[in-house]
Design a protein around this motif. Sequence first.
Motif, PDB file in Angstrom:
ATOM      1  N   GLY A   1      -0.099 -14.137 -15.482  1.00  9.33           N
ATOM      2  CA  GLY A   1      -0.178 -14.767 -14.167  1.00  9.33           C
ATOM      3  C   GLY A   1       0.017 -16.267 -14.202  1.00  9.33           C
ATOM      4  N   VAL A   2       0.247 -16.815 -15.375  1.00  9.82           N
ATOM      5  CA  VAL A   2       0.380 -18.267 -15.496  1.00  9.82           C
ATOM      6  C   VAL A   2       1.736 -18.745 -14.985  1.00  9.82           C
ATOM      7  CG1 VAL A   2       0.537 -20.165 -17.143  1.00  9.82           C
ATOM      8  CG2 VAL A   2      -1.265 -18.438 -17.389  1.00  9.82           C
TER       9      VAL A   2
ATOM     10  N   SER B   1       1.220 -13.127  -6.623  1.00 10.73           N
ATOM     11  CA  SER B   1      -0.025 -13.209  -7.378  1.00 10.73           C
ATOM     12  C   SER B   1      -0.329 -11.827  -7.941  1.00 10.73           C
ATOM     13  CB  SER B   1      -1.171 -13.716  -6.499  1.00 10.73           C
ATOM     14  OG  SER B   1      -1.405 -12.825  -5.428  1.00 10.73           O
ATOM     15  N   ARG B   2      -1.269 -11.781  -8.866  1.00 10.20           N
ATOM     16  CA  ARG B   2      -1.633 -10.495  -9.439  1.00 10.20           C
ATOM     17  C   ARG B   2      -3.109 -10.485  -9.793  1.00 10.20           C
ATOM     18  NH1 ARG B   2       2.076  -9.537 -14.456  1.00 10.20           N
ATOM     19  NH2 ARG B   2       0.752  -7.708 -14.760  1.00 10.20           N
ATOM     20  N   ASP B   3      -3.671  -9.298  -9.758  1.00  5.25           N
ATOM     21  CA  ASP B   3      -5.050  -9.075 -10.180  1.00  5.25           C
ATOM     22  C   ASP B   3      -4.991  -7.957 -11.214  1.00  5.25           C
ATOM     23  OD1 ASP B   3      -7.690  -8.236 -10.493  1.00  5.25           O
ATOM     24  OD2 ASP B   3      -8.207  -8.725  -8.422  1.00  5.25           O
ATOM     25  N   ASN B   4      -5.046  -8.324 -12.477  1.00  6.04           N
ATOM     26  CA  ASN B   4      -4.894  -7.326 -13.536  1.00  6.04           C
ATOM     27  C   ASN B   4      -6.055  -6.335 -13.560  1.00  6.04           C
ATOM     28  OD1 ASN B   4      -2.399  -8.262 -14.335  1.00  6.04           O
ATOM     29  ND2 ASN B   4      -3.203  -9.527 -15.991  1.00  6.04           N
ATOM     30  N   ALA B   5      -7.221  -6.769 -13.133  1.00  3.00           N
ATOM     31  CA  ALA B   5      -8.368  -5.856 -13.103  1.00  3.00           C
ATOM     32  C   ALA B   5      -8.153  -4.752 -12.061  1.00  3.00           C
ATOM     33  CB  ALA B   5      -9.641  -6.627 -12.804  1.00  3.00           C
ATOM     34  N   LYS B   6      -7.499  -5.117 -10.964  1.00  2.90           N
ATOM     35  CA  LYS B   6      -7.208  -4.141  -9.912  1.00  2.90           C
ATOM     36  C   LYS B   6      -5.840  -3.493 -10.100  1.00  2.90           C
ATOM     37  CE  LYS B   6     -10.063  -6.326  -6.353  1.00  2.90           C
ATOM     38  NZ  LYS B   6     -10.086  -6.936  -4.995  1.00  2.90           N
ATOM     39  N   LYS B   7      -5.114  -3.932 -11.121  1.00  2.20           N
ATOM     40  CA  LYS B   7      -3.782  -3.384 -11.402  1.00  2.20           C
ATOM     41  C   LYS B   7      -2.875  -3.508 -10.171  1.00  2.20           C
ATOM     42  CE  LYS B   7      -5.372  -0.106 -14.890  1.00  2.20           C
ATOM     43  NZ  LYS B   7      -5.314   1.297 -15.381  1.00  2.20           N
ATOM     44  N   THR B   8      -2.891  -4.670  -9.583  1.00  4.62           N
ATOM     45  CA  THR B   8      -2.148  -4.886  -8.346  1.00  4.62           C
ATOM     46  C   THR B   8      -1.443  -6.237  -8.370  1.00  4.62           C
ATOM     47  OG1 THR B   8      -3.755  -3.558  -7.117  1.00  4.62           O
ATOM     48  CG2 THR B   8      -2.313  -4.977  -5.832  1.00  4.62           C
ATOM     49  N   VAL B   9      -0.215  -6.253  -7.847  1.00  4.91           N
ATOM     50  CA  VAL B   9       0.517  -7.496  -7.631  1.00  4.91           C
ATOM     51  C   VAL B   9       0.739  -7.642  -6.127  1.00  4.91           C
ATOM     52  CG1 VAL B   9       2.791  -6.405  -7.943  1.00  4.91           C
ATOM     53  CG2 VAL B   9       2.530  -8.868  -8.301  1.00  4.91           C
ATOM     54  N   TYR B  10       0.708  -8.888  -5.669  1.00  2.00           N
ATOM     55  CA  TYR B  10       0.816  -9.158  -4.248  1.00  2.00           C
ATOM     56  C   TYR B  10       2.012 -10.076  -3.981  1.00  2.00           C
ATOM     57  CZ  TYR B  10      -4.080  -7.716  -4.548  1.00  2.00           C
ATOM     58  OH  TYR B  10      -5.241  -7.023  -4.806  1.00  2.00           O
ATOM     59  N   LEU B  11       2.503  -9.977  -2.764  1.00  5.08           N
ATOM     60  CA  LEU B  11       3.504 -10.936  -2.293  1.00  5.08           C
ATOM     61  C   LEU B  11       3.059 -11.386  -0.904  1.00  5.08           C
ATOM     62  CD1 LEU B  11       6.210 -12.342  -2.981  1.00  5.08           C
ATOM     63  CD2 LEU B  11       7.331 -10.587  -1.576  1.00  5.08           C
ATOM     64  N   GLN B  12       2.525 -12.605  -0.853  1.00  5.68           N
ATOM     65  CA  GLN B  12       2.133 -13.202   0.424  1.00  5.68           C
ATOM     66  C   GLN B  12       3.364 -13.862   1.021  1.00  5.68           C
ATOM     67  OE1 GLN B  12      -0.911 -13.190   2.115  1.00  5.68           O
ATOM     68  NE2 GLN B  12       0.281 -14.147   3.760  1.00  5.68           N
ATOM     69  N   MET B  13       3.730 -13.446   2.222  1.00  2.00           N
ATOM     70  CA  MET B  13       4.940 -13.955   2.866  1.00  2.00           C
ATOM     71  C   MET B  13       4.550 -14.672   4.153  1.00  2.00           C
ATOM     72  SD  MET B  13       7.484 -10.692   2.276  1.00  2.00           S
ATOM     73  CE  MET B  13       6.581  -9.637   3.394  1.00  2.00           C
ATOM     74  N   ASN B  14       4.791 -15.956   4.184  1.00  2.33           N
ATOM     75  CA  ASN B  14       4.479 -16.786   5.345  1.00  2.33           C
ATOM     76  C   ASN B  14       5.772 -17.332   5.956  1.00  2.33           C
ATOM     77  OD1 ASN B  14       1.704 -16.441   4.826  1.00  2.33           O
ATOM     78  ND2 ASN B  14       1.677 -18.244   3.494  1.00  2.33           N
ATOM     79  N   SER B  15       5.665 -17.809   7.181  1.00  2.55           N
ATOM     80  CA  SER B  15       6.815 -18.405   7.877  1.00  2.55           C
ATOM     81  C   SER B  15       8.036 -17.491   7.804  1.00  2.55           C
ATOM     82  CB  SER B  15       7.143 -19.782   7.279  1.00  2.55           C
ATOM     83  OG  SER B  15       6.031 -20.644   7.376  1.00  2.55           O
ATOM     84  N   LEU B  16       7.819 -16.241   8.101  1.00  7.92           N
ATOM     85  CA  LEU B  16       8.894 -15.260   7.964  1.00  7.92           C
ATOM     86  C   LEU B  16      10.028 -15.535   8.936  1.00  7.92           C
ATOM     87  CD1 LEU B  16       6.683 -12.145   7.355  1.00  7.92           C
ATOM     88  CD2 LEU B  16       8.561 -12.860   5.876  1.00  7.92           C
TER      89      LEU B  16
END
Length: 123
Positions: free
Chosen positions: A55-56, A71-86
């Motif tokens: 995640g660095v 971003s990612r949360d390895n403990a939750k085994k999830t990656v995210y994509l925050q999309m703003n100003s679409l």
Amino acid sequence: QVQLVESGGGLVQAGGSLRLSCGDPVRTFSGYTMGWFRQAPGKEREFVAAMSRSGVSTYYADSVKGRFTISRDNAKKTVYLQMNSLKPEDTAVYYCAATGGSLSRDYGQYEYWGQGTQVTVSS
């Protein structure tokens, strides 16, 4: 076998926000570089963003830099994509992908893919 499952797509007005999620509930998630790609109708699949195993390190397409955040949360085994100003031009099917290799914008380097989630931005 990596099984990626995406969620969070939908319809939003221009200027709005969405957050996509992608999980791999089966395997060791932290061992993979994760990426997001998108494909609009009649266009080739294009790179959006990628994040290293720890995640660095991150890598963004110029078209989304400053608006999207991976971003990612390895403990939750999830990656995210925050999309703003679409923008309407962000309309596409968004795919999550995983690779055992290093950060890359080349979709050919990613071994595993989700089924895709539709994002539609209205003007």
